[in-house]
Design a protein around this motif. Structure first.
Motif, short mmCIF file in Angstrom:
data_model
loop_
_atom_site.label_atom_id
_atom_site.label_comp_id
_atom_site.label_asym_id
_atom_site.label_seq_id
_atom_site.Cartn_x
_atom_site.Cartn_y
_atom_site.Cartn_z
N LYS A 1 0.83 -1.20 0.00
CA LYS A 1 0.00 0.00 0.00
C LYS A 1 0.87 1.26 0.00
O LYS A 1 0.57 2.26 -0.67
CB LYS A 1 -0.91 0.00 1.22
CG LYS A 1 -2.03 -1.03 1.16
CD LYS A 1 -2.90 -0.97 2.40
CE LYS A 1 -4.00 -2.01 2.35
NZ LYS A 1 -4.87 -1.97 3.58
N LYS A 2 1.94 1.22 0.77
CA LYS A 2 2.83 2.38 0.82
C LYS A 2 3.46 2.63 -0.55
O LYS A 2 3.58 3.77 -1.00
CB LYS A 2 3.91 2.14 1.88
CG LYS A 2 4.81 3.36 2.13
CD LYS A 2 5.86 3.06 3.18
CE LYS A 2 5.19 2.84 4.53
NZ LYS A 2 6.23 2.68 5.61
N GLN A 3 3.88 1.53 -1.21
CA GLN A 3 4.47 1.68 -2.54
C GLN A 3 3.45 2.19 -3.54
O GLN A 3 3.76 3.02 -4.39
CB GLN A 3 5.04 0.33 -2.99
CG GLN A 3 6.29 -0.10 -2.23
CD GLN A 3 6.79 -1.47 -2.66
OE1 GLN A 3 6.12 -2.17 -3.42
NE2 GLN A 3 7.97 -1.85 -2.16
N ASP A 4 2.19 1.69 -3.43
CA ASP A 4 1.15 2.17 -4.33
C ASP A 4 0.89 3.66 -4.10
O ASP A 4 0.68 4.43 -5.05
CB ASP A 4 -0.15 1.39 -4.10
CG ASP A 4 -0.03 -0.05 -4.57
OD1 ASP A 4 0.89 -0.34 -5.36
OD2 ASP A 4 -0.84 -0.89 -4.13
N GLY A 5 0.92 4.09 -2.82
CA GLY A 5 0.73 5.50 -2.50
C GLY A 5 1.83 6.36 -3.06
O GLY A 5 1.59 7.45 -3.60
N LEU A 6 3.07 5.88 -2.96
CA LEU A 6 4.19 6.64 -3.51
C LEU A 6 4.10 6.75 -5.02
O LEU A 6 4.39 7.80 -5.60
CB LEU A 6 5.51 5.97 -3.11
CG LEU A 6 5.88 6.07 -1.62
CD1 LEU A 6 7.13 5.25 -1.34
CD2 LEU A 6 6.10 7.53 -1.22
N GLY B 1 1.38 6.74 -6.71
CA GLY B 1 0.30 7.71 -7.01
C GLY B 1 0.78 9.14 -6.89
O GLY B 1 0.40 10.00 -7.69
N ILE B 2 1.61 9.43 -5.89
CA ILE B 2 2.12 10.78 -5.70
C ILE B 2 3.01 11.17 -6.86
O ILE B 2 2.95 12.30 -7.39
CB ILE B 2 2.89 10.88 -4.37
CG1 ILE B 2 1.93 10.71 -3.19
CG2 ILE B 2 3.62 12.21 -4.27
CD1 ILE B 2 2.62 10.63 -1.85
#
Length: 574
Positions: free
Chosen positions: A564-569, A571-572
């Motif tokens: 999830k953290k990688q997906d969030g990064l 996305g940013i």
């Protein structure tokens, strides 16, 4: 009261006779007496014969069947084990005595025998103090099955010449078979009739009157036949003259210790190996297994005491133990009965026992030994594991072809080599999760729907990881990592109970190589012992608590969080 109870427990622990006497049942008296007397019919002639094999007077065989037997009944932990001497012990004794007193007189021979036997006893007791009885743990159940089967074949082949009235010079297995076949035309018809008649009596009584003392009746018939019909006139061999009288005190010659201690070590090893193998081979369901270190003490004290009363080296005898157990021995009282019969023979019964035909004795031994070879047990082992079946066959072939000691040692060696191979090549499983559960299991064609996690490689090594197998485990993991190309390799260590220094160092180096390739290594489910080892090592500092987890569920949750953290990064960035 508590102190008294504790003292009584300690006394029973060090003097097993108190234990079996305390739990003795009246219903055991009859089978114990019958078994003890019947075993005596086997023990006495064989002990006297083995004394002559060792180059000693026949009465030494009686002394060996008396003193060590009594001592073992007091200190031993096997209920049916019958202690005297054996063919191998006799041969080794002959070789040892031949080196120090070749052609010596009776007095010199007696002192040398006492010295050798005392050394054997001392070595056995010392081995017990050093807790070396664990050696017996290397004798597995399949090895025992093969051991008993091989012993059955050896015993029957050994007794067949006596059953038909032949004298065969003993040699290898094939030599003995060849000599037996070649001698068949020269068999004594009268001896064959006595042997077959004894077998018929035994089989008929066991079938129609199973509770009757069949061996005693058969032996009594043989002695009566000799006394009433004069069987010796027809060429039937009998035990013959037995000297009477009690043994006298014999002092060892301390000057012979240096020359005799090396063969004494070999004889002590043989004595213990045969004793523990025989004791374990005849344990019945519900009975405690003989305690190896207590057996060392019992046989050691038996030899030491016997040495001072003219005994030769002693140990548990397989054929006599087989007769003792199969006739119905329930406790060590049977051994005391055998010793009492031996004492009576020395004092009173020598002329009567001397009338027993060899063919009668051979028939009793054969009938009660054939049952040791159980094909059903071999089939059961084969149905479960082929490797253990091979162990059983090796033990059987080793005993038959090489003798009891070499056979059992070869079987143990094969067991250890096979075990070492298994330890050196432990499995490494790729894990997946059963859908809808928290159950993780090895990848299997039977479960094609199990859930995998791309980028996360779950691996489960098993067993102790140490210098012997660390390299093999690494070679197994390498291709798995290469094929999966994961971001994280999670090692489920729940099945690893020990991580040795060499293996830990290799794991540390492997983690470093993975990190340089962008692959993280996680450790999961470490036992307290393994966790303590990792924590003290540089690997523990490198991983930290962030990459060590209690279970796979925690590791998977951390993996999902990382995703999830990688997906969030991503996305940013986008």
């Amino acid at each position: 009261m508590r102190d008294h109870s504790f003292a009584h427990h300690i006394l029973r622990l060090h003097l097993p006779v108190l234990d079996w006497v305390h739990g003795y049942q009246k219903s055991w008296v009859k089978p114990d007496v019958i078994a003890g007397v019947t075993a005596a019919a086997v023990v006495l002639p064989k002990a006297m014969a083995y004394a002559t094999v060792a180059g000693l007077p026949v009465q030494v065989g009686l002394y060996t069947a008396f003193v060590p037997m009594v001592i073992y009944a007091l200190f031993g932990t096997s209920k049916p084990l019958s202690v005297s001497t054996s063919a191998t012990l006799a041969i080794l004794t002959a070789a040892a005595l031949g080196q120090v007193v070749p052609g010596g007189g009776a007095a010199q021979l007696a002192m040398a025998t006492a010295t050798l036997t005392l050394l054997v006893g001392s070595i056995l007791v010392l081995a017990a103090l050093l807790r070396l009885g664990f050696v017996a743990n290397f004798i597995s159940e399949p090895v025992l099955t093969g051991f008993k089967g091989g012993i059955a074949i050896v015993i029957v082949l050994d007794q067949l010449p006596k059953l038909i009235g032949l004298h065969v010079v003993k040699g290898s297995f094939f030599h003995n078979v060849s000599a037996l076949v070649a001698g068949l035309p020269h068999a004594s018809v009268a001896t064959v009739v006595v042997g077959v008649a004894t077998i018929a009596i035994l089989v008929a009584l066991e079938h129609f009157y199973p509770k009757s003392p069949a061996p005693l009746i058969a032996v009594a018939c043989g002695i009566a036949g000799t006394a009433l019909l004069g069987l010796q006139r027809y060429g039937v061999g009998v035990v013959g003259h037995i000297p009477t009288g009690l043994p006298s005190l014999v002092m060892p010659d301390l000057l012979l210790i240096e020359a005799l201690w090396p063969p004494a070590v070999g004889i002590a090893l043989m004595s213990f190996t045969e004793t523990i193998a025989s004791g374990r081979a005849f344990v019945q369901s519900g009975e405690p297994v003989p305690l190896p270190n207590r057996e060392l003490v019992a046989t050691g004290l038996g030899n030491a005491a016997g040495a001072l009363l003219g005994s030769m080296p002693a140990g548990g005898g397989t054929s006599q133990t087989a007769v003792n157990r199969l006739v119905g021995a329930r406790s060590q009282l049977a051994e005391l009965v055998t010793a009492a019969v031996t004492l009576g023979t020395m004092l009173l019964l020598a002329p009567l026992i001397g009338l027993m035909p060899h063919a009668t004795l051979a028939a009793v031994v054969i009938v009660y030994s054939v049952g040791l070879l159980k094909p059903a047990d071999f089939r059961s082992i084969l149905a479960v594991r082929r490797t253990e079946f091979v162990w059983a066959l090796v033990a059987l072939a080793g005993v038959v072809l090489l003798g009891t000691l070499k056979g059992i040692l070869i079987a143990i060696l094969v067991s250890l080599v096979a075990l070492a191979y298994q330890v050196s090549d432990p499995p490494v499983h790729v894990l997946r999760r059963k859908r809808g559960t928290n159950v993780f299991r090895p990848v299997s064609a039977q479960h094609p729907d199990d859930e995998a996690f791309p980028g996360l490689l779950l691996l489960r090594p098993e067993g102790r990881i140490f210098f012997v197998n660390a390299s093999n485990i690494a070679h197994k993991i390498g291709p798995l990592v290469q094929d999966a190309r994961p971001q994280v390799v999670a090692l489920d260590m729940r099945a690893v109970f020990d991580l040795e220094y060499t293996a830990l160092k290799m794991l540390t180096e492997a983690e470093k190589r993975c990190r340089e390739r962008g692959i993280a290594v996680w450790l999961v489910g470490l036992s307290p012992e393994v966790f303590a080892v990792v924590k003290k090592a540089p690997l523990g500092k490198t991983l930290g608590h962030e990459r060590m987890f209690l279970n796979l569920e925690q590791a998977l949750a951390a993996w999902h969080g990382m995703q999830k953290k990688q997906d969030g990064l991503r996305g940013i960035v986008q």
